[in-house]
Every structure is written in structure tokens, then in C-alpha cells.
Design a protein around this motif. Sequence first.
Motif: not given
Length: 472
Positions: A170-180
Motif C-alpha cells: 500500500f503506497f502512501n507517499k508523495e501525496g499519493m495513495k494506491f495499491d501495488i
Amino acid sequence: METIETLSTTQVQLITPVEAWHYKIIPSNKNTFFCSQSSSIAQLKEELEMIWDRKIALVPISDEALTKALNTYYRKSNGSQTSSSTGQNYTGGSDNFLPFMIAEARNLRSSDIHIEVYDAKCRVRIRIDGMLVERFKIDKNEYPSIINKIKIMSQLDIAEKRLPQDGRIFFNKEGMKFDIRVSVLPTLHGEKVVMRLLSNDSTNIDIEKLGFEQEDLDNYLEGIRKPNGILLISGPTGSGKTTTLYATLKLLNKESRNIVTIEDPIEYTLEGINQVQLKEVIGLTFSSALRSFLRQDPDVIMVGEIRDTETATMAIRASLTGHLVLSTIHTNSAWGTISRLIDMGVPPFLVANTLNTSVAQRLVRLLCDECKEQQPFESKLYPKHFTAPRHLVHHHTPKGCASCHYTGYKGRKAVYEVIPIDKTLSDQIKNNNMQVDAILAEKGIKTLSQNAFELFENGKTSLEEIYSLLFA
């Protein structure tokens, strides 16, 4: 005046995208850079030498050549300059490399990141509009460190290097949130990683904008209005089947309906829909989930993929008991879906009684409207034995400009073939008659080939993009 030859990934990595756009420079080597002929060269040279603490040389080139190189090698994200202050010349020694790489791939609307190791080099490629582009070179000594960091982020076993592994981040950095979705595969020279970037945002999915011709859309919508039966979408991996399914679910998502899905992976999250992630390792398969779904009082069931006889049988059973079932299947054409189900062991009479609509789809790149060129057309350019439905005098070809990053293409569109199963076709299926081309033509049902040819004829795409579809 100097010109810029093709740059290698190593050259591109000498400076960051921010530096390239801010100073309007392109690297030739570590100490030599191309700059605009209209720049104040002496002042720019002094500033760069002060920042980098080394002597450099600047070579003036035309503004046109510089702009082309900047747009080709340092793509702006969504039409604006990247805001990241980090660059492309990181190795595994930097904790910032992975989040920067993922964020950049997302900004460039990439669907996948490929991290690969070979005998003498390691590289990172990203897939944009269906095409892989090399984006980074990685030091061979630092490669294992990067792989381990990815494994830790996706909760995989860093000690296991002999077997494939699958994980999730779960990517939650650089102002982004999404699954990988992460897949690790042992290869000859080390482990290869593929990271699928999943979108949690379903707000932009609109069935009206996917690429359906009006008649095909009408037939498709008629199929999903039925309270029970099966709707199947076929096509190869990466052809947009899942996006079509989500657009359909979004349309069906009403307070009065109970919708359940079993997916691998869950690519979008839809509020109001009960989504289940496939976990085969603990026995949560498509077929076992379907069996449980029937006890959940569903109105609509979505199965990510019909892969085997058991899943096909359960989907048929669900549709017979009054449920609308949506799923995907791997076949080459919409009518080929029927043969595939029969080959899986589903009796023809059950296919005939339950299948509402069969759909086939592909994705094609669209020509950039700002730079496509009209050229005289010769019929010898067609594949052998292909007979065009209409004679063409001209066609359009890709050229490349700043707007499309000099690829000649901008965006993609789905091409569909939609077959509504009516009584006539149902009777053919019951009689196991698979030769129905004449019947489909009489009903005015357009094939993938015909819809692809219309895109080409109207100047929306190139012959190269639809070449493989002309016999579909």
C-alpha cells in the motif's frame, strides 16, 4: 549547430528531470551538456559549475531540438513538470529511490514497473500506453538491496530466492495513495520484480467513454439489464477487460442491489460493493468464493476470471438460480467464448440457456491529433489475404511532437465486439453449430476487425496498431 543523438539511459540519469527542465539542458556526458542557443551561456555555465562544483561545457543547440529531447527523455507528468526534487540517478543505497521510482511511474500513468537483472546490467522499465520504456539503470552491486527493500515493503520472505513470490504494497507517499501488486520471479542472474500499479480511484470510469460504438453499447447495456444470466468479456491480458467490468459494476451499483465480487487483484475500490480478494494459498479460490456467495443473497456476482471447469460450472449454477454473473475469460473472439465453455465441460444447452452477452475487446493506441500525418495509402500495406471492406486513398501515420512525447500516439481506446445471445444464436449453440458468421453478419453485429478498421479509416489510429486485429 550541434544535434542530439539518441541518449542512453545512463546519459539520461546524469541529471534529474527537475534540473533538465529548470536549466533547459540535456546531458551529453558527465561534464558536457546541450543548452538552448538563446540561453545566456556564460551565466548558465557559472551557475551550474557552482552547484555541481566541477568544470562543465555547454553546447548550444536549436530550441526545437532541445524541446524535443526534454519531452522525450524527461517526460512531464500529466502535462506539467514533475515536482519531485529527487532524480533518476539513484541506486539501492538511497532510501528515496523506490518511492521516487513508484511516484514517477504513477505520474506518467504507467501500469507496470519491471525491475530486471542481467549478466552485466540491471534496469528498470515502465509500461506506458501498453509499451515498455527503459527508465533507469541500476548498479549491479546495489540490485539485491533494492529487491530486499521491495520484499520487505510487500511482506515477502527475503531469504527465499529460489521460488516465485507474490505480495502487495500500500503506497502512501508523495501525496499519493494506491495499491501495488508485487510479483518476484527467480531468473538466471537474480530475481526479477514486476510491480502492477493499481488504481483505487473509480471516479473517472465511465462506460460511455470506454470505446463502445453506439449499437454495441446498446446491446451491452441490454445484457446487463437482465436480472439473471452470464455476461462474459474475453481478451488477452492487458486488454482492458477489468476496467469494462468495473464500469459495469459502477452502473449497476444501486442501494437496492447486493453486489459481491471475487477478484485477483482488487484493482479499484467501489463503495457499496462487497469485494473479496482471492487467496488461493488458504483455499479461497474463484469457485469456493462463488459457492459461498450463493448463501449471501446476491443480486449481481462478479468473478474476476473463469479459469477452470469448476469455476465455469459454479458460474452457470449461479446464473440458473436467478443471479446476474459478470466475468472474464481468455479467448480470441466473442463467439470463441462459447467454444471455450463447451471445451471446459459445460453442456451446450446450459451455455445457450444462461449466456446473455459475449464480448471481446482489445486496446489500441490513438494517434496524436496534433502531429499525425496524412499519407497516400497502398493496399499492399495490408496483411496478406486480407480484403478491406472499403478502398482507402489516404491513411494517417504517427510523427511525434511535444504533446505526445514524440511517440506519435496519445492515449488508448478499447475496440469491442458485442454479441447478444438471442433465440436464433441460442438454437445454434444447442445444436453445437459454431459456424455462425453469416448469421452475425445478417444481424449487423460488427466484429473486432470491422470496428478496428473503422478507427483506422477515420484517422484515429495507425495500420500498425490494428494490424493484428484485421483477421479477428
